[in-house]
Structure formats: C-alpha cells, structure tokens
Scaffold this motif. Sequence first.
Motif, PDB file in Angstrom:
ATOM      1  N   SER A 183       0.852  -1.185   0.000  1.00 17.78           N
ATOM      2  CA  SER A 183       0.000   0.000   0.000  1.00 17.78           C
ATOM      3  C   SER A 183       0.887   1.233   0.000  1.00 17.78           C
ATOM      4  CB  SER A 183      -0.929   0.024   1.216  1.00 17.78           C
ATOM      5  OG  SER A 183      -0.182   0.037   2.413  1.00 17.78           O
ATOM      6  N   SER A 184       0.402   2.287  -0.602  1.00 15.04           N
ATOM      7  CA  SER A 184       1.164   3.523  -0.693  1.00 15.04           C
ATOM      8  C   SER A 184       0.773   4.461   0.425  1.00 15.04           C
ATOM      9  CB  SER A 184       0.919   4.205  -2.040  1.00 15.04           C
ATOM     10  OG  SER A 184       1.469   5.500  -2.042  1.00 15.04           O
ATOM     11  N   ALA A 185       1.758   5.106   1.007  1.00 13.16           N
ATOM     12  CA  ALA A 185       1.491   6.121   2.026  1.00 13.16           C
ATOM     13  C   ALA A 185       0.995   7.413   1.395  1.00 13.16           C
ATOM     14  CB  ALA A 185       2.752   6.395   2.843  1.00 13.16           C
ATOM     15  N   GLU A 186       1.138   7.523   0.079  1.00 13.80           N
ATOM     16  CA  GLU A 186       0.749   8.732  -0.628  1.00 13.80           C
ATOM     17  C   GLU A 186      -0.439   8.433  -1.541  1.00 13.80           C
ATOM     18  OE1 GLU A 186       2.041  11.644  -0.194  1.00 13.80           O
ATOM     19  OE2 GLU A 186       3.705  11.086   1.108  1.00 13.80           O
ATOM     20  N   ALA A 233      -0.269   8.837  -5.334  1.00 14.83           N
ATOM     21  CA  ALA A 233       0.475   7.910  -6.178  1.00 14.83           C
ATOM     22  C   ALA A 233      -0.448   7.047  -7.024  1.00 14.83           C
ATOM     23  CB  ALA A 233       1.374   7.021  -5.318  1.00 14.83           C
ATOM     24  N   ALA A 261       0.307   2.038  -7.225  1.00 15.64           N
ATOM     25  CA  ALA A 261       0.470   3.134  -6.264  1.00 15.64           C
ATOM     26  C   ALA A 261       1.699   2.928  -5.389  1.00 15.64           C
ATOM     27  CB  ALA A 261      -0.780   3.256  -5.399  1.00 15.64           C
ATOM     28  N   TYR A 262       1.915   1.692  -4.967  1.00 11.07           N
ATOM     29  CA  TYR A 262       3.052   1.419  -4.081  1.00 11.07           C
ATOM     30  C   TYR A 262       4.372   1.728  -4.769  1.00 11.07           C
ATOM     31  CZ  TYR A 262       6.390  -1.004  -1.140  1.00 11.07           C
ATOM     32  OH  TYR A 262       7.475  -1.305  -0.352  1.00 11.07           O
ATOM     33  N   ASN A 315       4.841   3.579  -7.299  1.00 15.76           N
ATOM     34  CA  ASN A 315       4.901   4.926  -7.877  1.00 15.76           C
ATOM     35  C   ASN A 315       4.887   6.012  -6.808  1.00 15.76           C
ATOM     36  OD1 ASN A 315       5.121   6.423 -10.320  1.00 15.76           O
ATOM     37  ND2 ASN A 315       3.005   7.122 -10.059  1.00 15.76           N
ATOM     38  N   GLN A 316       4.918   5.635  -5.534  1.00 15.83           N
ATOM     39  CA  GLN A 316       4.895   6.649  -4.485  1.00 15.83           C
ATOM     40  C   GLN A 316       6.184   7.455  -4.487  1.00 15.83           C
ATOM     41  OE1 GLN A 316       5.218   4.954  -0.414  1.00 15.83           O
ATOM     42  NE2 GLN A 316       5.390   2.989  -1.449  1.00 15.83           N
ATOM     43  N   TYR A 332       9.419   8.653  -3.323  1.00 16.10           N
ATOM     44  CA  TYR A 332      10.312   8.074  -2.321  1.00 16.10           C
ATOM     45  C   TYR A 332      11.394   9.048  -1.896  1.00 16.10           C
ATOM     46  CZ  TYR A 332      13.100   7.199  -6.508  1.00 16.10           C
ATOM     47  OH  TYR A 332      13.790   7.342  -7.688  1.00 16.10           O
ATOM     48  N   GLY A 345       7.768   9.393  -8.685  1.00 10.70           N
ATOM     49  CA  GLY A 345       7.817   7.983  -8.348  1.00 10.70           C
ATOM     50  C   GLY A 345       8.442   7.157  -9.458  1.00 10.70           C
TER      51      GLY A 345
END
Length: 445
Positions: free
Chosen positions: A43-46, A49, A107-108, A110-111, A113, A119
């Motif tokens: 999962s993405s924190a953003e 993304a 999404a993960y 492409n967040q 970083y 991303g």
Amino acid sequence: MAQEPRIDVALTLREGGAEPTRDELAELAGSLKPEVWFSTPLSSAEPAAAGREPDFTWDLVGAPYKGQAATGKAAVYLANSKFGIKRPFIFADGFNYGESDLPGLFAYFNQPYILGKAGFFDQLLSQGIDVIVLGFTERHTHIQANAEVAISAIQRTIAERVSRDPLTVGGVSMGGIITRYALAKMESDNADHETATYLSYDSPHNGAWIPLILQQMAYFFEDFTPAGPDGVKQADLIRSPAAQQLLWAWVENSKYSGPVATASELRKEFLADLARLGNFPRRPRLLGVSNGRRDGVGRPLPAGEVAFDWQALVASATARFQADKGEKKAIGGMHLGLAMRRSTTTEVPALDGAPGGTLDSFGKVADALKAKIAEEYRSGAFVPSVSAAALAFDPVKWDVNLNLSITDADLERGHLDEVAFDDDNTEHSHISVGLIDWIVERITG
C-alpha cells in the motif's frame, strides 16, 4: 555424513491440564484475528500515487497447467496515449494470497520516495517507457500456472506494440520468479519473447524463509480461529502451492517431523522444471536488486533466543529465533488444552538474522495472538541477500554462507549480470532511493 536440515516435533500431553470448555474455546477464538497469516499487502502512504488510471486493462488467460488455466489482468499505462505501446515494461506482482490489487501495486511502486522526485513508474513514463502492471487472480497458485499468464501478457504486448523496441520484463518478489520461468519457458518452446532486459526486485531465486515455528503456529491455532471472508483460513497462504514452491524450508502441519528442505513435492517439481528450462532465460540481460545488504551484516536477532512468549488461560505459544544449525535445537512450542507441541531443528541455519529483505513475520503472528513482542524482534529475513542476488549455490542444500560479504567475484559466478543491494536490510519490496535510481538508469539508458 552430514545430516539434512530437519524438524522434530514432540507430541505430548500437558501435565495437570484439562480439555478447554466450549466457553473457553469461544473466548480464545474471539481473541484471535480472522486473517491470512504472512500476507503482505502493498500500500502507498501517498494517495496521490494512485491518481492515474490505466489507459486500458487486459484480461489474461494462461495455457493450462495440470489441466487448469490460471487467469490474471494487466493494467497498461502509456507514456503517450496517442502512440500506443512503444517501449513496454512488464512488471509482475509477487507472493501473497488471493487476487492482485493492480491499483495498489501501481500506487506502491509509484509513491514519491524522495522529496521533489517523481515515483518509479512516473519516471519511466516520462522517459517514454510504457508501464504494464501484471497481476494474477490467484497469487497463491502454482508458479508454473501464473507463468503461463505472464506468457500471455508478453504475447499480447508484442501483438499490440506499435514499434520494434524490445521488452523489459520482470517483477517484485515471486513476480520475478514467475517472469523468470515464463521467459525461460518461451525460449525452450522456441517462442520469441523479444525481451532485452529481465529485472527481479528482491526475488527469492534460491528460496525464501518463514520461520518453521511460526508456520506450525498457523496450522495449530487455525481450527480455533474464525475464518475470514469467503471462508479463507489463517494457514491458507502457508499451505498454498506458491508457498511450498517458494520457501526453502516448509512444513505441512504442526505435527510434521522430517526433512524441511525437501518436505514439499511441489518445490522439488518446480526446481526440476526450472532446471529443465535452463534455470534462467539466456537471451535477456539479467538484472536484480536486493532489499538486503551485501556486506554480510544481518539483523541483530539472537539465534535460539525467545522472540515472544504468549500465555493464555487455555493456550500458550513460545517462538524462538531459529537456532544456528546443530542437532535438535529448540525453536519453541505451543499448547491448547491437553495437546502440546515442542519443536526442535537439526542443521537449519539461523536464517532470521541473515542479511536480506525482511518480513515482520514474528510481529504478524504476535499481533494475531495479541502477544507482546519487542519492536526490534518483529522482523527477520524473508529473502536473504544471497538468494535475491541469485548466487551460485544449491537451492535445496543451501550450501552457502548466509553472512557472506558478497564480492564482485561472487556475483560473476552467479546467475545475474548485474545486482544492486540496499544500504541496509530493509522491508521486503521496500522502495529504496539507491535501488530505484539504479533500475531507472539501466532501463532508460
């Protein structure tokens, strides 16, 4: 003659114990979380993304494997929607239970970083590379079956490509093994995969590790844990074909005593199939990255010591970090009512503290049992660096130093053309600045 790695389980009755009452079992069931153990959803924190929708999605069906055809989907993100697929990069999902979450996977990876930098996938798209995210209806099924889905994706990509640019094909975790198998099989079948570069992202080329004591606990407490959605049980991932094929050491239930590196016929069969295909594809440039360090420094987990000790009214569970080889070394045990298990291993190395991409396996099980565990004890090695780097060693015997300081000469003797390592032993599939920059440079260069 050296003994083969094995586990021995003592089945005893608890002195002074009694069978739990119906109310006590109900209380225990209510305290256990209804979830599949060891699953690792990305999962993405953003949230941003995941903002881009794919240009189109393909439904994929693989050729039958053992009489059944696996299925999947691919989400296609075009660098320029006016031109269609020109420079394709196929990136496959990895080890988990159930259906792939393609928006979540995109999404993960492409967040953002690093502050001010796009991303991973956005960087590729901005340089004219079309991103095709590949997923599977059953990530937990046979690797060979999902490799047929990957072959279908490669063939579809070639058919719809509007240029003669070669493909880049790979994946994260088991996705790197699936695509490795797919490319090798296409070469064996004299089918042109038109792939110039293969990429594995922390893929367990020689096997992955989930502690044996934790595998046993998944089986042992399963009958007393409420099933999750669609009747899925907590040990369904660990008993799945994918887990049997992927894990170097595996047990079929909480009572099993015997060899662990050859416990599953599915792993032996998969390794034989890979060997028949030449183990790796020969035509592409072979790239790999590891979420582990290369200098032989692992996590400071004390081999053989207690990771957590859980005591309840009618049950208990003690998990120790894997001891370092030796004969009949204690790894923990569990009880429920009168039934007790006490487990030891022989000649199993201390894999929990090995350098490599980590998984919070001890933390996940402790949380499921509502047991207390120190934060520094939650995670251990899942994909050792020596496995992600595809060094040349026997995937059954594991005749390798886990704490090897990996030299360029070691890599030259291995199976990949180039390998990059993380600066520390980070979470399996972690988005690292150094790793992503390294990949982008080689894919876009």
